[in-house]
Enzyme design. Structure first.
Site, mmCIF file in Angstrom:
data_model
loop_
_atom_site.group_PDB
_atom_site.id
_atom_site.type_symbol
_atom_site.label_atom_id
_atom_site.label_comp_id
_atom_site.label_asym_id
_atom_site.label_seq_id
_atom_site.Cartn_x
_atom_site.Cartn_y
_atom_site.Cartn_z
ATOM 1 N N ASP A 209 -39.641 20.358 -67.364
ATOM 2 C CA ASP A 209 -39.949 20.726 -68.770
ATOM 3 C C ASP A 209 -39.541 19.965 -69.853
ATOM 4 O O ASP A 209 -40.314 19.751 -70.812
ATOM 5 C CB ASP A 209 -39.249 22.100 -69.120
ATOM 6 C CG ASP A 209 -37.635 22.334 -68.636
ATOM 7 O OD1 ASP A 209 -37.096 21.015 -68.176
ATOM 8 O OD2 ASP A 209 -36.940 23.266 -68.665
ATOM 9 N N MET B 200 -36.275 22.826 -64.630
ATOM 10 C CA MET B 200 -35.825 21.766 -63.341
ATOM 11 C C MET B 200 -34.508 22.490 -62.591
ATOM 12 O O MET B 200 -33.921 23.485 -62.878
ATOM 13 C CB MET B 200 -35.487 20.777 -64.137
ATOM 14 C CG MET B 200 -36.446 19.820 -64.850
ATOM 15 S SD MET B 200 -35.983 18.329 -65.692
ATOM 16 C CE MET B 200 -35.458 17.245 -64.130
ATOM 17 N N HIS B 201 -34.447 21.710 -61.679
ATOM 18 C CA HIS B 201 -33.264 21.699 -60.736
ATOM 19 C C HIS B 201 -33.283 23.052 -59.773
ATOM 20 O O HIS B 201 -32.249 23.401 -58.891
ATOM 21 C CB HIS B 201 -32.150 21.729 -61.358
ATOM 22 C CG HIS B 201 -31.842 20.669 -62.363
ATOM 23 N ND1 HIS B 201 -32.278 19.271 -62.204
ATOM 24 C CD2 HIS B 201 -31.566 20.651 -63.837
ATOM 25 C CE1 HIS B 201 -32.110 18.683 -63.395
ATOM 26 N NE2 HIS B 201 -31.731 19.541 -64.220
#
Length: 484
Positions: A235, A79-80
């Site tokens: 995830d 992520m991110h």
């Protein structure tokens, strides 16, 4: 057949399952992380495509018939990450990853704006996407001026697979641009980072169709053209789908590169002050909370590199019988920490070292320190209104029974060990591909695996571990000024 693709930090994992959710085959393609400066962590998005080609090539060699029978694909990814592309679809710079802390000043600036916590339900952490674009605006203005779209890592992979710019709720919730309660991008949050709604991908639920496989990609990968690609999940939400952690109150503890204490919620329960993440789940109308530790097995891997000893050998030296906490304490802040401190600049430490502190003593300290960090997340979840009755252990660190015994005792919770099988993010992604393709009931698909065993807290050592945790808690404020 259904295909799950999980874009991890160290590899792309591909998994084939059949209509009974049995794993038919897995393969992976390796990835590397570039760290050009202290606190930086980047990947070239082109490497994600090459790793996907590699993983699918292995499956094609070993399971060509099954691959050609795939009816749907699901995606998962770390992520991110900030993947900035221009109007032609070209990548403008390497993706800034989740564990990159360069934008800590920008994160603090955004977090001081009350609309962020009010709308996103979260602190603006340096690892989130929005402060990375704010950093680009200040430090790479020419590149920032050319940003046409910002994509999360798995959604860049989707762009290559389908030609579509689409994301989904669980991953989008980690950007600091999503109104998490309403499950929609927010123009005011975007404006605070110099962006507009036109620079965001469209949004779907993780169980919905989000594009179809392009003919060119299908021919290259050995897959049928035109099959649906599900929205998928970040995830951790994908792992939760794989583990069946989708009903209110279900939880898992992931001892992976980072550590996650994940609790599914039937309603939106934000509490930013606790430094707990409150995100959308991959299933419609559901949310989840997470306490996040930036260096879980990464701490043991660091010790492995320093000592030149395999991690399994290090934990094996501790034996099979739980010992009382040692005199050495380890703070696992090798890359800063999220829950509960939100401190990108803090760094780890050993305290209590003596002449008697041998290699096993350091390993015990690392194992215990990571477990204490999980206890921090458990306390933060309680502050956010979530009480857990038990957790399921997943991730590479869960292969160490000793580590799980420490974790159960520190958390004072039963730790369930799932039956043999791979129930991680790739499996969850494949399940989401099945749901989107067949319009299946998500709760009927995302069931929990059988439990192979349960580790109970060790009551004989409970008091000593609790005292050691209090010593651990006292160390953060003591070292903050010396290491930050």
């Amino acid at each position: 057949m259904y295909l799950g693709l999980d874009l991890g930090t160290s590899s792309v994992k591909a998994m084939l399952i059949d209509d009974r959710q049995r794993v038919i085959g897995t393969a992976s393609g390796a990835l590397t992380v570039e760290r050009p400066h202290p606190g930086w962590s980047e990947q070239d998005p082109a490497s994600w495509i090459e790793a996907t080609r590699s993983a699918l090539g292995q499956l094609r060699r070993n399971h060509a018939d099954a691959l050609s029978a795939v009816r749907g694909i699901g995606l998962s990814g770390h992520m991110h990450g900030a993947t900035a592309i221009d109007a032609s679809g070209a990548v403008l710079r390497p993706c800034i990853l989740w564990n990159d802390t360069r934008s800590h000043a920008e994160a603090a600036e955004l977090d001081a704006n009350p609309i962020f916590r009010a709308l996103t339900g979260n602190i603006v952490f340096p690892g989130f996407t929005a402060p990375k674009l704010k950093w680009m605006q200040s430090h790479e203005p020419e590149l920032f001026s050319r940003v046409a779209t910002v994509l999360l890592p798995k959604d860049y992979l989707r762009l290559w697979l389908t030609g579509e710019k689409i994301s989904e709720m669980s991953d989008a919730a980690g950007t600091s641009w999503l109104d998490t309660g309403r499950r929609a991008w927010n123009s005011d949050l975007l404006a605070a980072t110099g962006l507009t709604m036109s620079q965001m991908p469209s949004l779907v639920e993780g169980t919905e169709r989000a594009g179809a496989l392009r003919r060119e990609a299908a021919a290259e990968l050995g897959l049928p053209a035109g099959i649906p690609v599900a929205g998928g999940a970040g995830d951790n939400a994908a792992s939760a789908c794989g583990m069946g952690t989708v009903a209110d109150g279900h939880a898992f503890a992931s001892l992976g590169t980072s550590g996650v204490l994940f609790a599914a919620n039937g309603s939106y329960l934000p509490n930013p002050a606790s430094a707990v993440h409150a995100f959308c789940h991959a299933l419609p109308g559901t949310w989840h909370q997470m306490g996040v530790i930036l260096s879980a097995t990464d701490s043991l891997n660091w010790l492995s590199g320093v000592t030149g000893t395999d991690p399994s050998v290090l934990t094996g030296e501790l034996g099979e019988t739980l010992q009382a906490p040692g005199s050495v304490t380890f703070l696992p802040y090798l890359s800063g920490e999220r829950t509960p401190h939100n401190d990108a600049r803090i760094r780890g430490s050993f305290t209590g070292l003596g002449h008697e502190s041998d290699r096993p003593a350091l390993t015990r300290a690392v194992v215990e320190g990571v477990a204490f960090a999980f206890r921090d997340s458990l306390e933060a979840l309680r502050q956010a209104g979530t009480t857990l009755e038990r957790v399921t252990a997943i991730g590479g660190g869960s292969r160490s029974r000793y580590w799980l015994e420490v974790l159960a005792t520190v958390l004072d919770l039963p730790v369930d060990i799932p039956a043999d099988g791979d129930f991680g993010a790739a499996y969850g992604a494949a399940r989401l591909g099945l749901i989107a393709t067949e319009n299946a009931d998500p709760l009927a698909v995302c069931t929990q695996p059988e439990t192979a065993g349960t580790i109970l807290p060790d009551r004989d050592h409970a008091a000593s571990f609790d005292a050691a945790y209090q010593r651990y808690r006292a160390l953060y404020p003591a070292i903050k000024g010396a290491t930050a």
